[in-house]
Design a protein around this motif. Sequence first.
Motif, PDB file in Angstrom:
ATOM      1  N   LEU A 120       0.836  -1.200   0.000  1.00  0.00           N
ATOM      2  CA  LEU A 120       0.000   0.000   0.000  1.00  0.00           C
ATOM      3  C   LEU A 120       0.868   1.246   0.000  1.00  0.00           C
ATOM      4  CD1 LEU A 120      -2.821   1.410   0.410  1.00  0.00           C
ATOM      5  CD2 LEU A 120      -2.345   1.286   2.867  1.00  0.00           C
ATOM      6  N   THR A 121       0.646   2.109  -0.977  1.00  0.00           N
ATOM      7  CA  THR A 121       1.323   3.404  -1.017  1.00  0.00           C
ATOM      8  C   THR A 121       0.319   4.491  -0.662  1.00  0.00           C
ATOM      9  OG1 THR A 121       2.924   2.706  -2.704  1.00  0.00           O
ATOM     10  CG2 THR A 121       2.543   5.079  -2.457  1.00  0.00           C
ATOM     11  N   VAL A 122       0.596   5.210   0.396  1.00  0.00           N
ATOM     12  CA  VAL A 122      -0.279   6.289   0.847  1.00  0.00           C
ATOM     13  C   VAL A 122       0.341   7.619   0.439  1.00  0.00           C
ATOM     14  CG1 VAL A 122      -1.366   7.409   2.825  1.00  0.00           C
ATOM     15  CG2 VAL A 122      -1.073   4.926   2.804  1.00  0.00           C
ATOM     16  N   GLY A 164       3.420   7.191   2.938  1.00  0.00           N
ATOM     17  CA  GLY A 164       4.527   6.245   2.868  1.00  0.00           C
ATOM     18  C   GLY A 164       4.110   4.932   2.238  1.00  0.00           C
ATOM     19  N   ASP A 165       5.054   4.001   2.188  1.00  0.00           N
ATOM     20  CA  ASP A 165       4.820   2.660   1.650  1.00  0.00           C
ATOM     21  C   ASP A 165       4.670   1.671   2.802  1.00  0.00           C
ATOM     22  OD1 ASP A 165       4.956   3.561  -0.921  1.00  0.00           O
ATOM     23  OD2 ASP A 165       7.014   2.935  -1.270  1.00  0.00           O
ATOM     24  N   PHE A 221      -8.856   9.054   4.045  1.00  0.00           N
ATOM     25  CA  PHE A 221      -8.840   7.698   4.597  1.00  0.00           C
ATOM     26  C   PHE A 221      -9.845   6.793   3.897  1.00  0.00           C
ATOM     27  CE2 PHE A 221      -9.947   4.382   7.674  1.00  0.00           C
ATOM     28  CZ  PHE A 221      -8.682   3.875   7.915  1.00  0.00           C
ATOM     29  N   ALA A 222     -10.948   7.333   3.414  1.00  0.00           N
ATOM     30  CA  ALA A 222     -11.948   6.518   2.725  1.00  0.00           C
ATOM     31  C   ALA A 222     -11.343   5.827   1.516  1.00  0.00           C
ATOM     32  CB  ALA A 222     -13.137   7.390   2.307  1.00  0.00           C
ATOM     33  N   ALA A 223     -10.485   6.537   0.775  1.00  0.00           N
ATOM     34  CA  ALA A 223      -9.843   5.950  -0.404  1.00  0.00           C
ATOM     35  C   ALA A 223      -8.893   4.828   0.003  1.00  0.00           C
ATOM     36  CB  ALA A 223      -9.091   7.032  -1.178  1.00  0.00           C
TER      37      ALA A 223
END
Length: 344
Positions: free
Chosen positions: A49-51, A92-93, A57-59
């Motif tokens: 997961l890359t944020v 982050g990742d 947060f919903a996405a």
Amino acid sequence: MLRLPSRISSTAIRRVLPWLFRAVALLLVGWYLVLLYLPAGSPAQVYGLTVPKGVGFAAIARELQQAGVIRSSLHLRLVARLRGQDRRVQAGDYRISSAMLPSQILEKLAGGQTDACKFTLPEGYSIYQAAELLEKQGIFDSEAFLAACTDQGVLHELGISAGTVEGYLFPGTYQVGFQMNEVSLVTEMVREFRRRTEKLKPLLDATGMRLGQAVTLASIIEREAVSPEEKPLIASVFLNRLRIGMPLQSDPTAIYGVKVFGGTVTKQDLQRSSPYNTYRIKGLPPGPIGNPGLEALQAVLQPAKTDYLYFVARKDGTHQFSRTLAEHNQGVDRFLKKGKKKRL
């Protein structure tokens, strides 16, 4: 024949409703607790997961549900809201396992527990030193990183007209995620340079210098200065020399791309034929010799007002500045040991 009542009395409804509400509430609590303590899968299923910065947060919750590492995005959002963690997720990742509980996922995201390593580019380091450091730390292969630094497609995408990204990798600490490659890191560092130097544009416009010229001079100042307070003074020396057509004669330029500047340059270094060697050329070299920080760039755009043309290193790391060659030679005799090359 049995007849059904035509309508249910209000008394009966009032008796049934509490039980109905209790049943629904129990079902909701059960749903919440089951999903809270029942992982979606096995530890073998891991999702990268890359944020990005600023994402909602919903996405994030929807992406995790689509990846199959959580059962319900709605449930994760509810837990996050109740815990006050939905607005604390850090970019982050992350490696998210489907065996993780929602609470564990949220603690990892809100705590910034990224599956990444930190890389720090010191001020003044060249792309060659950066490549060496990345390989030494086991992050990237040095040749692959240098290839990214000179890739014409990457340079075009980043709006750099030079042959490399030298000078435009902003010094600082970066999180290198497991999904990043050499191009990704170069891109992030150049974008950080653009972001951090945006406020300097009015000063740059006022000097009449092009960005590339300012960065080139700042890179030389960064390698010459030990004390941050002296950067505007060193900038004034070089700008004064440029104004009268006097060679910069900066030691670090003589060895750019050949070896690391360590404070002492040999006679052979000074005689080396190189477009960067300011002992052999007049004016600025064709590009930066390293990646300067913000203070060095500010020093170029807001130099000290002096008529200095020389400086020599004292033994404590600071410099003595002089207006005339005679004053400079006195400083050389005082501060440099016999046999060492004179500085500027």
